[in-house]
Design an enzyme around this catalytic site. Structure first.
Site, mmCIF file in Angstrom:
data_model
loop_
_atom_site.group_PDB
_atom_site.id
_atom_site.type_symbol
_atom_site.label_atom_id
_atom_site.label_comp_id
_atom_site.label_asym_id
_atom_site.label_seq_id
_atom_site.Cartn_x
_atom_site.Cartn_y
_atom_site.Cartn_z
ATOM 1 N N MET A 1 -21.747 30.929 25.660
ATOM 2 C CA MET A 1 -22.803 30.723 24.665
ATOM 3 C C MET A 1 -22.288 30.666 23.232
ATOM 4 S SD MET A 1 -24.554 34.463 23.985
ATOM 5 C CE MET A 1 -25.307 33.836 22.493
ATOM 6 N N TYR A 2 -21.064 31.136 22.970
ATOM 7 C CA TYR A 2 -20.586 31.178 21.597
ATOM 8 C C TYR A 2 -20.486 29.760 21.033
ATOM 9 C CZ TYR A 2 -19.234 36.066 22.438
ATOM 10 O OH TYR A 2 -19.236 37.414 22.734
ATOM 11 N N SER A 3 -21.275 29.512 19.998
ATOM 12 C CA SER A 3 -21.344 28.185 19.373
ATOM 13 C C SER A 3 -21.574 27.099 20.425
ATOM 14 C CB SER A 3 -20.074 27.896 18.565
ATOM 15 O OG SER A 3 -19.961 28.792 17.482
ATOM 16 N N ASN A 4 -22.400 27.448 21.411
ATOM 17 C CA ASN A 4 -22.793 26.486 22.442
ATOM 18 C C ASN A 4 -21.590 25.836 23.123
ATOM 19 O OD1 ASN A 4 -24.746 25.138 23.980
ATOM 20 N ND2 ASN A 4 -24.764 23.369 22.613
#
Length: 349
Positions: A60-63
């Site tokens: 999920m980090y920065s998609n």
């Protein structure tokens, strides 16, 4: 660098880990504080040159951008067999059904997406980012075991949850012969010690190593209490930052931060080094996750490994702490909102 084992495994990791949530293209998630690829790559390279071999990210980090940046940097600067790559899953990656959570479908889908973004055929440590209370735990654990058996994952880890939830998972894994959680990524620092109640004793008893997030309390432990500076992230996080460190504990927090400064002056080191050295004194802590935005912050974290605190200094750092709200099991926005509505003045007795 003196490497240590992750929990009771044979896996060698550096006692400082790089938290790659800091790295990600700003237009894909965190425009205020994330570093794009051009700025992130020199930091990954410097960490490797300093002997750090442990890198943690999440889908999920920065998609997904964090995984992509980290994967390309490690491919260019490191021997894949020498580094430990950790990532996580659980939070939303797509709208619509099955775009989030820890169902068998989500797990099997997200591991392949993470491997593609990371540019590798396996993840060394695959972690559930929070519990998924909408999916039977047995379904989640069996699917994770299948990933280990398929060779896509080497070890399994968990992240912030209640101790009873980890205990239940470990029991089921042992009962069914499934691969077990070998690590717990939890919230632990001098301003947040509620994990000492149940989670840390459980991890010690079960041989589970902890990988600590927010080891500097979002920078609060790295500067004087009255220093007006604040990190870009703490400024932009708003209510969520207050959820972690509520006004009810301000007097206690001030006293702890003051003690950190006094010990730092005595030893001739930085406040951050003192806070990280305190974590290293805790037997269950394998490595703090350092979300370094500068080379100097990486060097500071590595230098903390040479800081030895006396028993008296540890006592002074710990004495001002007061109980506070424990949100380790919080797993979704609805729970967050409910807590925010109750949090003014809240502390555990």
């Amino acid at each position: 660098m003196r490497y240590i084992k992750l929990g009771s495994t044979g896996l060698d990791v550096s006692p400082v880990a790089i938290g790659a949530m800091t790295y990600g293209e700003p237009d894909r998630g965190h425009p205020v504080w994330s570093l794009g690829e051009q700025d992130a790559r020199p930091l990954v390279r410097h960490a490797l040159e300093a002997g750090i071999n442990f890198f943690d990210t999440a889908n999920m980090y920065s998609n997904g951008s964090s995984e992509e940046i980290l994967g390309r940097a490690l491919k260019d600067f490191a021997d894949r067999d020498e580094v430990v790559v950790a990532t996580k899953l659980r939070h939303p990656m797509r709208t619509g059904p099955n775009g989030r959570g820890l169902s068998r479908k989500a797990i099997m889908t997200e591991i392949d997406h993470s491997l593609r973004r990371l540019g590798t055929d396996h993840v060394d440590l695959y972690q559930v980012h929070r519990n998924d209370h909408a999916t039977p735990l047995e379904e989640t654990l069996e699917a994770l075991d299948d990933l280990v058996r398929a060779g896509k994952v080497r070890y399994l880890g968990a992240s912030s949850m209640h101790a009873w939830e980890l205990a239940k998972a470990l029991h089921l894994q042992r009962q069914h012969g499934w691969a077990r959680f070998v690590s717990m990524q939890d919230h632990y620092n001098l301003l947040a010690r509620e994990e000492e109640r149940e989670m840390i004793p459980l991890c010690l008893d079960e041989g589970v190593g902890t990988v600590v997030w927010s080891p500097l309390a979002r920078g609060r432990l790295a500067r004087a209490w009255d220093d007006a500076r604040s990190s870009a992230r703490s400024t932009s996080d708003g209510d969520y930052a207050d959820l972690l460190y509520t006004p009810a504990e301000q007097d206690s927090n001030r006293a702890i931060v003051t003690a950190v400064g006094e010990v730092a002056d005595e030893l001739g080191v930085s406040r951050a080094q003192v806070a990280l050295a305190w974590l290293r004194r805790q037997p269950v802590v394998t490595a703090p996750l350092v979300g370094a935005r500068t080379i100097e912050q990486i060097d500071e974290a590595v230098a903390s490994l040479d800081v030895d605190l006396s028993d008296d200094q540890v006592r002074r750092l710990e004495a001002p702490y007061t109980p506070r709200y424990d949100f380790q099991g919080v797993s979704d926005e609805a729970e967050m909102e409910a807590i925010r509505a109750r949090i003014p003045g809240m502390a555990l007795g």
